[in-house]
Design a protein around this motif. Structure first.
Motif, PDB file in Angstrom:
ATOM      1  N   GLU A 436       2.266  -1.715  13.898  1.00  0.00           N
ATOM      2  CA  GLU A 436       1.349  -2.920  13.913  1.00  0.00           C
ATOM      3  C   GLU A 436       1.127  -3.337  12.330  1.00  0.00           C
ATOM      4  O   GLU A 436       0.872  -4.375  11.750  1.00  0.00           O
ATOM      5  N   LEU A 440       2.030  -6.098   9.841  1.00  0.00           N
ATOM      6  CA  LEU A 440       1.015  -7.056   9.103  1.00  0.00           C
ATOM      7  C   LEU A 440       1.410  -7.188   7.744  1.00  0.00           C
ATOM      8  O   LEU A 440       1.194  -8.374   7.084  1.00  0.00           O
ATOM      9  N   LYS A 443       4.282  -9.736   7.219  1.00  0.00           N
ATOM     10  CA  LYS A 443       3.569 -11.115   7.520  1.00  0.00           C
ATOM     11  C   LYS A 443       2.750 -11.534   6.085  1.00  0.00           C
ATOM     12  O   LYS A 443       3.079 -12.591   5.914  1.00  0.00           O
ATOM     13  N   ARG A 444       2.187 -10.471   5.643  1.00  0.00           N
ATOM     14  CA  ARG A 444       1.651 -10.824   4.222  1.00  0.00           C
ATOM     15  C   ARG A 444       2.533 -11.254   3.260  1.00  0.00           C
ATOM     16  O   ARG A 444       2.184 -12.164   2.450  1.00  0.00           O
ATOM     17  N   LEU A 459      -4.652 -11.153   5.470  1.00  0.00           N
ATOM     18  CA  LEU A 459      -4.056  -9.982   6.046  1.00  0.00           C
ATOM     19  C   LEU A 459      -4.326  -8.644   5.411  1.00  0.00           C
ATOM     20  O   LEU A 459      -4.151  -7.657   6.068  1.00  0.00           O
ATOM     21  N   ASP A 462      -7.081  -7.480   7.303  1.00  0.00           N
ATOM     22  CA  ASP A 462      -6.631  -6.929   8.347  1.00  0.00           C
ATOM     23  C   ASP A 462      -5.991  -5.438   8.234  1.00  0.00           C
ATOM     24  O   ASP A 462      -6.309  -4.439   9.043  1.00  0.00           O
ATOM     25  N   ILE A 463      -5.312  -5.156   7.293  1.00  0.00           N
ATOM     26  CA  ILE A 463      -4.547  -3.927   6.943  1.00  0.00           C
ATOM     27  C   ILE A 463      -5.613  -2.832   6.658  1.00  0.00           C
ATOM     28  O   ILE A 463      -5.606  -1.858   7.304  1.00  0.00           O
ATOM     29  N   ARG A 466      -7.595  -1.547   9.295  1.00  0.00           N
ATOM     30  CA  ARG A 466      -6.959  -0.391  10.080  1.00  0.00           C
ATOM     31  C   ARG A 466      -6.583   0.808   9.373  1.00  0.00           C
ATOM     32  O   ARG A 466      -5.934   1.555   9.788  1.00  0.00           O
TER      33      ARG A 466
END
Length: 483
Positions: A436, A440, A443-444, A459, A462-463, A466
């Motif tokens: 995941e 990400l 995607k970034r 993003l 978001d990373i 995590r």
RNA sequence: GGCGGCUUAGCCAAGCAGCAAGGCGACGGUCUGCAAAACCGUUAUGCUCGGGUGCAAAUCCCGAAGCCGCCUCCA
């Protein structure tokens, strides 16, 4: 190589008794409690010594004892056995206590990358050898009987005080323990203890049913596994005046020889101004260290920043400094693995510097200076040769740098609308990074390629949530656990 | 009372007679969309203090102060 010898009080040239081979005996743990990191400094030291010798091409036989009987809570030779005491406290058998804490000890040792000694020997499994050694001591006239049991007569050994440089005449007998009127000399100690019916672990012997004095096990087992003359004996500095002094006396009494050539002792880990100790109430175990966010490797790095013979400050600051240094090394490794080996020749002087440093009484701090020189110059040259040299040094440092810097590279193609590949991008991450997170990151990168900075920053957030941080490079990025 | 050890930058710590290693932290700069990483630079005219010996001392000698360990089990 040169090694400081407690017996001669100077750095002596190390010459093995058998060319190319080295025997080392390390005073191991008494397995009645969890070992703390102060204890572990001693084992990191012994382990590093072994690694240095192996690095320099010697074949090493490393022997370590596990004390599971005979270590009394007082030196009056009448107190409780530590194992017995803990067994009563926990309502278990001494063997269960010993087994549990021995297992815990080696589990922690493994976390610290301490190589398992070639021979690990338990005291309770060598009672016949101990009895035999004591018999020889008695036969040679170095022992006498008292109500306590069989006592070693230190007066028979003129060199008794040499290792510790004690001034026996000026020592105040019984200053801190009561005087046993049956003793011929205040420094006399028990070889075999009898008349202790409450003691849980007992064996039959020529002197009656009982158990061995603490010092006997090390003499008996070191001689059994390494012979009547061997190269190096290690232990903590606190062992010099009593334990090792007595061991040396026993060795001589039994064999007529100076059994140990090099005595090596490590200084303490100190907290503020105090040593770390059970009675000081400032014990820290490896697990507690991990709970505080310090990796075992971080602690090992800390140990390697100071000479083994010098007291080492253990503070929140020194710990985080070590942990940060290690992180820097690992970061370098991750980066360096993406580079080619261009020219290994320039690393030679640093390899030599490292080798010279560790061969000079294990000057690991000096060796680390060579490591950092390689980091600096390796970065400038973008040459993986630097990392190869550092990994080689890690055979001595034992930080597990190879494993810590492992990286997997996920490569993928970026295509335009007509399906033509316009770029190859990658995401580098340590093994075990959630898919995941990698997704990400991918995607970034796409967002960045589209110059959509808001999305990219989002993003990244978001990373981070995590537990990972992203670092961008020219054709890709790397993610790694948040420090 | 005996024995041993320690005192080097904000912190950790090498150096043991010949320009004071290294790391962490901090600060400034380059790079970067912004970061991070990396790189460059700065961070002890001085090594607890006082004497002494040497051309030369953080390093050797003498003295002092502070701190610590061991002499009870302790790495």
């Amino acid at each position: 190589m040169k090694l400081y010898n407690t017996l001669t009080r100077r750095k002596d040239e190390f010459v093995p008794l058998v060319p190319g081979k080295v025997g080392i005996y390390t005073c191991g743990p008494t397995v009645y409690l969890f070992a703390h990191i102060g204890n572990f400094r001693a084992y990191v030291f012994a382990d590093t010594l072994r690694r240095v010798l192996e690095y320099l091409g010697y074949e090493v036989k490393h022997v370590m004892n596990v004390t599971d009987v005979g270590h009394l809570t007082s030196d009056e030779d009448t107190g409780e056995d530590k194992l017995d005491k803990e067994a009563r406290l926990e309502g278990k058998k001494p063997e269960e206590i010993a087994q549990f804490y021995e297992q815990a000890f080696f589990a922690d040792a493994a976390k610290l990358s301490i190589l398992r000694p070639n021979v690990v020997c338990r005291a309770t499994e060598h009672i016949p050898e101990m009895i035999e050694l004591v018999r020889r001591i008695e036969a040679n006239g170095f022992a006498y009987r008292t109500a306590v049991g069989l006592i070693f007569d230190t007066g028979k050994y003129p060199e008794y005080a040499l290792l510790s440089r004690l001034n026996l005449a000026e020592q105040q007998a019984g200053a801190r323990t009561r005087v046993d009127p049956e003793r011929r000399n205040p420094s006399d100690f028990a070889l075999w203890i009898t008349n202790q019916p409450n003691h849980l672990m007992q064996w039959d012997s020529p002197w009656g049913r009982g158990f061995p004095g603490w010092h006997v096990e090390c003499s008996a087992m070191s001689i059994k596994y390494l012979g009547e003359r061997f190269d190096i004996h290690t232990g903590g500095i606190d062992h010099i005046p009593v334990h090792h002094t007595n061991e040396r006396a026993q060795n001589f009494a039994a064999t007529g020889k100076e059994v140990v050539v090099h005595w090596m002792h490590n200084a303490f880990l100190v907290i503020g101004d105090a040593r770390m100790g059970k009675s000081e109430g400032n014990l820290v175990t490896v697990s507690e260290l991990e709970k505080r966010g310090v990796s075992p490797a971080g602690f090992r790095y800390l140990c390697q920043t100071a000479l083994y013979r010098m007291p080492l400050s253990f503070t929140a600051e020194s710990l985080s400094s070590a942990q940060n240094s290690l992180r820097g090394l690992v970061d370098f490794g991750r980066n360096a693995q993406g580079w080619p080996v261009k020219d290994a020749a320039w690393t030679e002087p640093y390899r030599q510097e490292f080798k010279d440093a560790v061969a000079d009484d294990m000057n690991i701090p000096q060796g680390l200076a060579a490591v950092w020189s390689l980091v600096r110059e390796g970065n400038q040259r973008q040459d993986r040769a630097a990392w190869d040299a550092i990994l080689d040094f890690d055979r001595v440092l034992g930080l597990g740098l190879g494993k810590l810097s492992e990286t997997q590279v996920h490569e993928y193609k970026v295509s335009d609308s007509s399906n033509v590949t316009i770029a190859v991008r990658f995401v580098a991450s340590p093994p075990g990074t959630p898919a995941e997170v990698v997704a990400l990151a991918e995607k970034r990168q796409a967002a960045r390629d589209a110059r959509d900075w808001d999305a990219a920053d989002h993003l990244r957030r978001d990373i981070l949530d995590r537990g990972y941080v992203v670092e961008d490079t020219k054709d890709g990025c790397s993610v790694k656990p948040r420090p």
